[in-house]
Scaffold this motif. Sequence first.
Motif, short mmCIF file in Angstrom:
data_model
loop_
_atom_site.label_atom_id
_atom_site.label_comp_id
_atom_site.label_asym_id
_atom_site.label_seq_id
_atom_site.Cartn_x
_atom_site.Cartn_y
_atom_site.Cartn_z
N UNK A 1 10.09 16.82 -15.15
CA UNK A 1 8.78 16.59 -14.55
C UNK A 1 7.88 15.78 -15.47
N UNK A 2 7.99 16.04 -16.79
CA UNK A 2 7.20 15.30 -17.76
C UNK A 2 7.59 13.83 -17.78
N UNK A 3 8.90 13.56 -17.70
CA UNK A 3 9.37 12.17 -17.65
C UNK A 3 8.86 11.48 -16.39
N UNK A 4 8.95 12.18 -15.25
CA UNK A 4 8.49 11.59 -13.99
C UNK A 4 6.99 11.35 -14.02
N UNK A 5 6.24 12.23 -14.69
CA UNK A 5 4.80 12.03 -14.79
C UNK A 5 4.49 10.76 -15.57
N UNK A 6 5.18 10.56 -16.71
CA UNK A 6 4.96 9.35 -17.50
C UNK A 6 5.34 8.11 -16.70
N UNK A 7 6.47 8.20 -15.99
CA UNK A 7 6.93 7.05 -15.21
C UNK A 7 5.96 6.73 -14.07
N UNK A 8 5.47 7.77 -13.39
CA UNK A 8 4.58 7.54 -12.25
C UNK A 8 3.24 6.97 -12.68
N UNK B 1 9.38 -2.39 -13.85
CA UNK B 1 8.68 -2.65 -15.11
C UNK B 1 8.34 -1.37 -15.89
N UNK B 2 7.94 -0.27 -15.22
CA UNK B 2 7.65 0.95 -15.99
C UNK B 2 8.85 1.45 -16.79
N UNK C 1 -0.10 1.87 -12.36
CA UNK C 1 -0.74 0.66 -12.89
C UNK C 1 -0.02 -0.61 -12.45
N UNK C 2 1.31 -0.58 -12.39
CA UNK C 2 2.03 -1.78 -12.00
C UNK C 2 1.91 -2.07 -10.51
N UNK C 3 1.81 -1.03 -9.69
CA UNK C 3 1.57 -1.30 -8.27
C UNK C 3 0.15 -1.79 -8.03
N UNK C 4 -0.79 -1.37 -8.85
CA UNK C 4 -2.13 -1.97 -8.78
C UNK C 4 -2.07 -3.43 -9.19
N UNK D 1 0.84 -1.21 0.00
CA UNK D 1 0.00 0.00 0.00
C UNK D 1 0.87 1.26 0.00
N UNK D 2 1.93 1.26 0.80
CA UNK D 2 2.80 2.44 0.90
C UNK D 2 3.46 2.76 -0.44
N UNK D 3 3.89 1.71 -1.14
CA UNK D 3 4.50 1.95 -2.45
C UNK D 3 3.47 2.44 -3.46
N UNK D 4 2.25 1.92 -3.37
CA UNK D 4 1.18 2.40 -4.25
C UNK D 4 0.89 3.87 -3.97
N UNK D 5 0.81 4.21 -2.66
CA UNK D 5 0.60 5.62 -2.31
C UNK D 5 1.74 6.49 -2.83
N UNK D 6 2.98 5.99 -2.70
CA UNK D 6 4.15 6.75 -3.14
C UNK D 6 4.08 7.02 -4.64
N UNK D 7 3.61 6.04 -5.41
CA UNK D 7 3.52 6.23 -6.86
C UNK D 7 2.48 7.29 -7.21
N UNK D 8 1.36 7.32 -6.45
CA UNK D 8 0.34 8.35 -6.70
C UNK D 8 0.83 9.73 -6.25
#
Length: 278
Positions: A212-219, A259-260, A224-227, A162-169
């Motif tokens: 920031x654009x790269x990080x947005x695409x990565x996040x 994976x991203x 999706x992968x943490x889901x 859950x923490x990693x999923x939250x971190x990605x969001x």
Amino acid sequence: MSQVCLLLALLTLCSCTKVSSTNSLELVKEQWSSYENQCLDYLTATPPATGLVCNRTFDLYVCWPDGLPGTTVNVSCPWFLPWYRKVQQGLVYRVCNEDGQWEEKNTSECEDDPGEHQYGRILSQLRIMYTVGYSLSLGALLLALGILITFRKLHCMRNNIHMNLFASFILRAVSILVKDALLTLTLDTRSSSDTQTQGWVNIPAVTWCRGAMVMMQYSVMANNYWLLVEGIYLHSLLVITVFSEKKYFYIYLAIGWGAPLIFVLPWITVKYLYENVE
């Protein structure tokens, strides 16, 4: 100042509504630069006026000749506008006051199709809505993540995921908010009237905006992968496993954050090589 804002709006609107935003924006910049040079040549070549007049000037939007006090001066719509063919018969009006000073604002007949302006206003409203939404989401996620990190009794495989999923969001929200702020800074010519200063300030802004654009695409990919990891973990609870949870968690980390990169790294490479403009 209002003319600078109008020019910024025109360039931004052009970049949003044409088929290729990059090519359209570059073309408008080139045409605007040609218009500016033509105007400056005209202002220099014209003999100086005698008596009290509103001085000839280029206000970054249109080229104004000397104006007689107490009159309204009009000039044709500037030809660098992408929709110039639609408004080539139109005029821009500006009042020359009795004291020989131009009014700050002018009246223009050079606007594009009102429908496109309405489209721009809708986009502006949507941006405000999603900015508020991401800000509220960011606050809630930071609070939740802080609680999970602070209380050690909550540390377990499920909550670690859950923490990693939250971190990605959180990363997604921050990158989007930073990207919007830097994009505004990059395009905003009002911050300084000196061209060299603007270029010096905006070069770092462009670099950070790309980051920031790269990080947005990565996040977005990481979300999706943490889901997916959440689903895999729930599935693993229903079947017999031969590996320890600790070993599984390393696999989950590789899926969620690794994976991203399989998709983002080629995107960065292609973007840098073939579309590294604006």
